[in-house]
Design a protein around this motif. Structure first.
Motif, mmCIF file in Angstrom:
data_model
loop_
_atom_site.group_PDB
_atom_site.id
_atom_site.type_symbol
_atom_site.label_atom_id
_atom_site.label_comp_id
_atom_site.label_asym_id
_atom_site.label_seq_id
_atom_site.Cartn_x
_atom_site.Cartn_y
_atom_site.Cartn_z
ATOM 1 N N ILE A 38 86.352 26.700 55.711
ATOM 2 C CA ILE A 38 85.290 26.842 54.855
ATOM 3 C C ILE A 38 84.776 25.345 54.768
ATOM 4 C CG2 ILE A 38 86.491 26.325 52.605
ATOM 5 C CD1 ILE A 38 84.288 28.745 51.672
ATOM 6 N N ARG A 39 83.402 25.500 54.781
ATOM 7 C CA ARG A 39 82.816 23.876 54.283
ATOM 8 C C ARG A 39 81.827 24.356 53.238
ATOM 9 N NH1 ARG A 39 80.670 22.140 60.426
ATOM 10 N NH2 ARG A 39 82.570 21.419 61.460
ATOM 11 N N THR A 40 81.478 23.149 52.480
ATOM 12 C CA THR A 40 80.446 23.466 51.298
ATOM 13 C C THR A 40 79.370 22.383 51.506
ATOM 14 O OG1 THR A 40 81.747 21.706 49.942
ATOM 15 C CG2 THR A 40 82.405 24.010 49.843
ATOM 16 N N VAL A 41 78.102 22.891 51.332
ATOM 17 C CA VAL A 41 76.781 22.056 51.453
ATOM 18 C C VAL A 41 76.905 21.255 50.490
ATOM 19 C CG1 VAL A 41 74.465 22.088 51.979
ATOM 20 C CG2 VAL A 41 75.825 23.887 52.997
ATOM 21 N N PRO A 42 76.727 19.948 50.563
ATOM 22 C CA PRO A 42 76.280 19.057 49.592
ATOM 23 C C PRO A 42 75.019 19.196 48.992
ATOM 24 C CG PRO A 42 76.245 17.789 51.697
ATOM 25 C CD PRO A 42 76.449 19.261 51.929
ATOM 26 N N ALA A 43 74.463 18.389 47.886
ATOM 27 C CA ALA A 43 73.236 18.234 47.285
ATOM 28 C C ALA A 43 72.456 18.032 48.302
ATOM 29 C CB ALA A 43 73.403 17.453 45.972
ATOM 30 N N TYR A 44 71.248 18.348 48.168
ATOM 31 C CA TYR A 44 70.264 18.275 49.205
ATOM 32 C C TYR A 44 68.817 17.812 48.601
ATOM 33 C CZ TYR A 44 68.789 23.171 48.255
ATOM 34 O OH TYR A 44 68.395 24.328 47.517
ATOM 35 N N PHE A 45 69.017 17.275 47.533
ATOM 36 C CA PHE A 45 67.404 16.825 46.628
ATOM 37 C C PHE A 45 66.826 15.674 47.399
ATOM 38 C CE2 PHE A 45 70.875 14.095 45.299
ATOM 39 C CZ PHE A 45 70.168 12.704 45.014
ATOM 40 N N GLU A 46 67.563 14.949 48.372
ATOM 41 C CA GLU A 46 66.968 13.937 48.946
ATOM 42 C C GLU A 46 66.412 14.094 50.511
ATOM 43 O OE1 GLU A 46 68.857 9.704 48.023
ATOM 44 O OE2 GLU A 46 70.403 11.185 48.633
ATOM 45 N N GLU A 47 66.678 15.474 50.758
ATOM 46 C CA GLU A 47 66.503 15.892 52.185
ATOM 47 C C GLU A 47 64.798 15.974 52.376
ATOM 48 O OE1 GLU A 47 68.168 17.161 54.968
ATOM 49 O OE2 GLU A 47 69.994 16.519 53.818
ATOM 50 N N PRO A 48 64.410 15.144 53.519
ATOM 51 C CA PRO A 48 62.994 15.029 53.573
ATOM 52 C C PRO A 48 62.215 16.599 53.642
ATOM 53 C CG PRO A 48 64.147 13.568 54.973
ATOM 54 C CD PRO A 48 65.174 14.490 54.331
ATOM 55 N N THR A 49 62.814 17.421 54.356
ATOM 56 C CA THR A 49 62.188 18.852 54.339
ATOM 57 C C THR A 49 62.196 19.396 52.947
ATOM 58 O OG1 THR A 49 64.319 19.690 55.189
ATOM 59 C CG2 THR A 49 62.780 19.221 57.001
ATOM 60 N N TYR A 50 63.085 19.408 52.181
ATOM 61 C CA TYR A 50 62.877 19.941 50.930
ATOM 62 C C TYR A 50 61.962 19.378 49.893
ATOM 63 C CZ TYR A 50 64.143 20.039 45.990
ATOM 64 O OH TYR A 50 63.854 20.159 44.674
ATOM 65 N N LEU A 51 61.888 17.968 50.068
ATOM 66 C CA LEU A 51 60.782 17.074 49.357
ATOM 67 C C LEU A 51 59.497 17.639 49.795
ATOM 68 C CD1 LEU A 51 62.614 13.718 49.232
ATOM 69 C CD2 LEU A 51 62.072 15.307 47.131
#
Length: 362
Positions: A193-206
């Protein structure tokens, strides 16, 4: 406890073929061909708006040590004898105001299912049936354990666990991961299993977040004077103990403002949903919007960058309680910017993150 009905279009069809392992004897039974799983995790939802459904949900939520970390001997009597005697009535009323009557479920469940369906379609175009996509809830149904077990039974020997929280917080991201790991502790044969980290800095999200704000401003009758980015609050003690949530929220607001190209005074940060006696991070959204009105601001907008899906905290608390606070203090127009939900650019952002995190697996 009843389990909400599932839309079969919400996940990829279980079409993994059966095969016999290499070098297996001729009488070896066929086994399911290995697949990679992607499990989207959201906060949770009650099964209904009645007293007992609400009580079950609130009991699970408020008994979580990540959410309320007071000693059990002190907290549980208060929770069981006082809070859970009264709170289900108030919460049930709030949920009834936003309930999806057609599907008899909360908006959070409806939206998360649609997000999952669209992400599944995107990944199917990239990987075919090698990747299975599903969703679970930390509290309520479908439970994390039930979905992880179903994915393993479908042949998923590697699972990417994706908490749908842009900013990391102990009461959200950490408890979602905890629940996944608790399930692994019960399995004789654990999937990787892998967990996805916080993604608040992701350009596509922003980019998606900024686009949603621009669209709301374009649709408004007049331009809001201030955009308030409202995040779910946490006790200030959490910040002092090392939880990065408050800092990541402040950075999200700054990055959003830079994306929009607006002045610092035009985009402000506040926090909602405070409860309990201790000090929480602030300013509190309900008080902050009232202060803006008293300062002469006639039109404001509120966006919720910490929520991936609209829910009771946005549809009821922001669009009703916080709106009422602003108007009662002298404001005239209130614009709510919906969460990113199942927007195409949001789905594209989630898909891009998943593709990166699946590196080496697909």
């Amino acid at each position: 406890m009843t389990t909400p009905s599932r839309d079969p279009a919400s996940v990829l069809p279980d079409s993994a073929s059966q095969y016999c392992p290499v070098h297996a004897p001729s009488d070896h039974p066929p086994v399911t061909r290995p697949r990679v799983g992607v499990l989207l995790a959201n906060l949770g939802t009650p099964d209904g708006t009645d007293y007992w459904s609400m009580r079950r949900y609130l009991n699970e939520f408020l008994s979580d040590k990540r959410v309320v970390d007071y000693p059990s001997w002190k907290w549980q009597p208060l929770l069981q004898l006082i809070i859970l005697t009264r709170r289900p009535f108030k919460s049930g009323e709030a949920y009834r105001g936003i309930w999806n009557q057609e599907r008899n479920e909360s908006p959070l469940l409806t939206i998360t299912r649609e997000q999952t369906r669209k992400v599944a379609e995107s990944l199917k175009a990239l990987y075919g049936d090698r990747v299975m996509v599903d969703f679970c809830m930390r509290y309520g149904n479908p439970s994390t354990e039930s979905v992880l077990r179903r994915m393993q039974a479908a042949g998923c020997d590697r699972i990417l666990f994706f908490p749908l929280y842009p900013q990391y917080a102990s009461p959200t991201t950490a408890t979602a991961n905890d629940q996944a790991f608790r399930t692994l502790m019960k399995l004789k044969w654990q999937p990787a299993i892998r967990t996805v980290p916080a993604y608040f800095e992701e350009p596509t999200y922003l980019d998606a977040l900024a686009a949603s704000v621009r669209e709301a401003y374009d649709a408004a009758e007049s331009r809001p004077e201030v955009l308030v980015a409202s995040y779910h609050g946490v006790p200030k003690r959490f910040l002092m103990e090392g939880d990065p949530y408050h800092c990541q929220c402040q950075k999200t607001t700054r990055l959003l403002r830079e994306r929009l190209g607006w002045k610092e005074s035009e985009v402000q940060t506040a926090f909602q949903s405070q409860f309990g006696p201790e000090e929480w991070v602030g300013p509190q959204t309900v008080d902050h919007v009232a202060a803006l009105a008293r300062q002469g601001k006639k039109h404001i907008a509120v966006v919720s960058p910490a929520f991936s899906s609209d829910c009771v905290e946005t549809l009821e608390e922001i669009n009703e309680e916080i709106k009422e606070s602003f108007l009662h203090a002298g404001g005239e127009r209130f614009t709510y910017v919906p969460c990113l939900n199942a927007r195409g650019d949001h789905v594209a952002a989630l898909t891009a993150i998943i593709r990166r995190e699946l590196s080496g697996w697909c």
